[in-house]
Design an enzyme around this catalytic site. Structure first.
Site, mmCIF file in Angstrom:
data_model
loop_
_atom_site.group_PDB
_atom_site.id
_atom_site.type_symbol
_atom_site.label_atom_id
_atom_site.label_comp_id
_atom_site.label_asym_id
_atom_site.label_seq_id
_atom_site.Cartn_x
_atom_site.Cartn_y
_atom_site.Cartn_z
ATOM 1 N N GLU A 124 0.817 -1.224 0.000
ATOM 2 C CA GLU A 124 0.000 0.000 0.000
ATOM 3 C C GLU A 124 0.847 1.270 0.000
ATOM 4 O OE1 GLU A 124 -2.729 -0.452 3.261
ATOM 5 O OE2 GLU A 124 -3.986 -1.824 2.134
ATOM 6 N N GLU A 130 -5.888 -8.630 0.105
ATOM 7 C CA GLU A 130 -6.274 -8.621 1.526
ATOM 8 C C GLU A 130 -7.767 -8.339 1.634
ATOM 9 O OE1 GLU A 130 -4.214 -5.622 3.732
ATOM 10 O OE2 GLU A 130 -2.240 -6.325 3.125
HETATM 11 C C1 GAL Z 1 -4.065 -2.940 5.289
HETATM 12 C C2 GAL Z 1 -2.598 -3.307 5.399
HETATM 13 C C3 GAL Z 1 -2.417 -4.538 6.283
HETATM 14 C C4 GAL Z 1 -3.228 -4.402 7.538
HETATM 15 C C5 GAL Z 1 -4.662 -4.144 7.190
HETATM 16 C C6 GAL Z 1 -5.576 -4.039 8.368
HETATM 17 O O1 GAL Z 1 -4.239 -1.628 4.833
HETATM 18 O O2 GAL Z 1 -2.070 -3.580 4.135
HETATM 19 O O3 GAL Z 1 -1.042 -4.704 6.564
HETATM 20 O O4 GAL Z 1 -2.705 -3.351 8.290
HETATM 21 O O5 GAL Z 1 -4.737 -2.934 6.480
HETATM 22 O O6 GAL Z 1 -6.893 -3.710 7.970
#
Ligand code: GAL
Length: 700
Positions: free
Chosen positions: A182, A332
């Site tokens: 990100e 994710e």
């Molecule tokens: C994302 C990030 C992850 C984790 C996640 C939690 O933005 O890439 O590492 O922090 O959020 O929601």
């Protein structure tokens, strides 16, 4: 257009390129690998073995296997473990983690750890630390505290990427690479300023050109040389400068990611793809530019308040698919809840599964959860996870295991398929930024405005491709640009050719107002498209109360924005007029249309209410001959079609709380999911196969 590499980093880039196999051959191979992935649907999780004793790994992997997972993502924040001191690398633990994951049936995605530099680096080389716009240098202890402009940091980042690639770049167990995590916050340090000036010099060539394009005679802003131009993201600065700041962050972040991509590709098997994971509607850089030289788009889909708005979320998936106009990875997503909003509500039972299938329906070939088990300490203790601190499953584990089971059952029907986009919508970062910099009406949020148009178009057409302005549009009968605020002459020419060739281009308010230096076009809106339209915008008005509309599109009202149009060509048809309002609007044209060549151009100078927009969308789609695959779909039913490779399938989701009976095409065969006797229960999902002969539609 944004330049891809410049100044200092161009030298680094060229040196790396000299080592790499020919880019075209490499990309072709990578594309072939993508077309035939080892597992058609990857389901898995972010696993951080470095946070746990090695004795625990086997139990974790057994539980992943039991959940039906086939993929793990490793190492993305483990820099202090992989390079515990400067230049000393330790991959032995990672060798063992990869071996253990493979033995448990997992394919591995490796993340480069550059979002989390180790403490020794911050201590020895504080110049790598990010500086915010007020001059404050970041400190160690969080993440993303590096400067994207630091040559030293770039050196460290490419070195760890190269070292990892040397070790795993030819490892058959590793299928791909995620660069950083990100990327986003810019830096305003001295090196960033040097790059900024080099960027402007490359973009404009001479300071005279910059002065002209930014109209620096205004407020005595005239610059004698590039070095005088301040590096600023906001505040009371020239709109040309502020839009170019976004071009600069795009170029710098793209170059940052590409530096690692080149380091990896120089030694890795082209079978391994390279991506970077991005955030929803992130405005930090132009995502089309970022993805030009990546193999794959991937993103992180979170529903922060735990209340999914499926149409809005679907727009986001379609945006991501548009980055490369190819299937993507959901790198994710949340197992239930996040931990970073005021109320971190968990998704309702069944909705985590719904969100997985929505991603797949919109073109995801992977769904990876974040994260496996919450670390015992660290900033994200409250985040959703699959296992509790005791190492046993949370209730969400079973729901996610069902996603994996369904995915395995659906994989053969979905292999090699991609979403079918029946119409296109144009999303332009330049337009979004330029409006955000000068909204003129607080509530003219370009993402909300885009989504307002997307909702009815998507729910009626059941398949929308979101594309950059430069995309090939010829195959789409209808192209809607809700607010193409910034448009270049070259883009206008291409859009005109699309219209003359038989397409229908619909432009929303504020279209064709600015060029790519954020200067006003000297013609009235839609600027370089005004001649094609045969009409122009006479004046625009920010509204604090809705204004009435009447005409052939029906009666309704516009809120936030209103533009009066003046037809100039004889064959311009007035679609809608304003009713009595502020005097200026009364009786004036609000929307016009004109046949040109084999096609049509329509300009809608308002933000119509929901019912009116829906009626308008229906008319546009009818005229374009676009009909839904599943007719009369109730509002809670999402219908997503994937086709290709001789296959055609529908992914259906009942996002509502009551059962539905979708009107499926004859011959539809349930592949997996909850459809029983034609009924889809509340929060139910289903995949049904259609015969390719039922298609009649190409794989778009
Ligand atoms: C994302 C990030 C992850 C984790 C996640 C939690 O933005 O890439 O590492 O922090 O959020 O929601």
């Amino acid at each position: 257009m944004v330049q891809r590499s410049f100044g200092l980093f161009a030298t680094i880039a060229l040196a790396a390129l000299a080592l790499a196999p020919p880019a075209a051959a490499q990309r072709e191979a990578a594309e072939a690998a993508l077309a035939a992935p080892k597992v058609p649907l990857a389901i898995g999780v972010a696993w951080y073995p470095e946070q746990w004793p090695e004795a625990r790994w086997a139990t974790d992997l057994a539980l992943m296997q039991k959940a039906g997972f086939n993929t793990v993502r490793l190492a993305e924040f483990a820099w202090s473990r992989m390079e515990p001191s400067e230049g000393a690398f330790d991959f032995v633990w990672l060798d063992r983690a990869i071996a253990a994951a493979h033995a448990a049936g997992m394919q591995v995605v490796l993340g480069t750890p550059t979002a989390a530099p180790p403490a020794w680096m911050s201590q020895l080389y504080p110049d790598i630390l990010r500086v915010d716009e007020n001059g404050t240098r970041a400190e160690h202890g969080g993440r993303r505290h590096f400067s994207f402009a630091s040559a030293r940091y770039r050196g460290f980042a490419t070195r760890i990427a190269r070292e990892m690639a040397r070790r795993y770049g030819r490892d058959a167990r590793v299928i791909g690479w995620q660069i950083d995590n990100e990327v986003g916050p810019p830096s305003f340090d001295a090196e960033a300023q040097v790059l900024w000036h080099a960027f402007l010099k490359q973009r404009y060539g001479t300071i005279d050109t910059l002065n002209r394009r930014w109209t620096t005679q205004y407020w005595s802003q005239h610059y004698d040389n590039f070095e005088q131009v301040p590096l600023r993201a906001g505040g009371q600065h020239n709109p040309g400068l502020l839009l170019d700041f976004k071009h600069f962050t795009t170029a710098t972040w793209t170059d940052y990611v590409q530096a690692q991509a080149r380091a990896i590709r120089a030694v890795a098997d082209p079978r391994q793809w390279v991506t970077t994971n991005t955030m929803f509607w992130n405005a930090g850089f132009d995502h089309y530019a970022m993805h030009r030289d990546l193999d794959l788009a991937s993103w992180d889909n979170y529903i922060p308040d735990g209340r999914p708005d499926w149409l809005a979320n679907g727009a986001n998936h379609d945006l991501v698919r548009g980055y490369k106009q190819r299937n993507f990875w959901l790198m994710e997503t949340q197992p239930g809840r996040v931990d970073w909003v005021p109320v971190n509500r968990a998704l309702d039972r069944g909705q985590t599964r719904e969100m997985a299938w929505q991603a797949i329906g919109h073109g995801a070939d992977a769904v990876l959860y974040w994260q496996w088990r919450s670390a015992l300490n660290g900033q994200e203790q409250y985040h959703g996870a699959m296992l509790g601190p005791d190492g046993t499953p949370f209730p969400i584990y079973d729901e996610i295991a069902q996603v994996a089971r369904d995915a395995a059952a659906a994989a053969p029907a979905l292999a090699g398929t991609a979403p079918v986009g029946r119409i296109a919508m144009l999303f332009s970062y330049d337009s979004r930024w330029a409006i955000d910099l000068q909204r003129h009406h607080r509530d003219f949020d370009p993402v909300k405005q885009f989504t307002a148009w997307y909702r009815p178009l998507r729910s009626i057409a059941q398949g929308v491709a979101v594309l950059p302005v430069d995309a090939d549009l010829a195959r789409y009968p209808l192209v809607v640009a809700p607010s193409l605020h910034v448009v270049t002459q070259a883009q206008a020419d291409r859009l005109a050719a699309y219209v003359r060739g038989g397409g229908h281009l619909v432009l929303g308010p504020r279209s064709g107002m600015k060029d790519d230096a954020n200067a006003l076009w000297p013609q009235r809106q839609p600027g370089p498209l005004a001649e094609l339209l045969g009409a122009r915008v006479e004046q625009y008005y920010a509204l604090d109360a809705a204004a009435p509309l009447t005409g052939s599109l029906g009666a309704g009202e516009t809120a936030i924005w209103a533009e009066t149009l003046v037809p100039e060509a004889k064959d311009v048809e007035i679609l809608e007029r304003y009713g009595p309002s502020n005097g200026w609007l009364d009786g004036k044209p609000a929307a016009v249309t004109r046949r040109v060549g084999k096609g049509r151009i329509t300009y809608v100078g308002v933000w119509p209410d929901e019912a009116m927009l829906r009626g308008f969308a229906q008319r546009l789609l009818d005229a374009a001959g676009v009909a839904p695959v599943v007719p009369d779909a109730p509002p809670a039913l999402e219908v997503m079609e994937r086709a290709g490779n001789g296959r055609r399938a529908l992914v259906l989701i009942n996002h509502g709380a009551t059962p539905l009976r979708p009107a499926l095409p004859a011959g539809a065969v349930p592949v997996t999911g909850d459809l029983r006797d034609g009924v889809l229960p509340a929060h139910g999902v289903a995949v049904v196969a259609l015969t390719p002969a039922q298609a009649g539609i190409s794989n778009r």
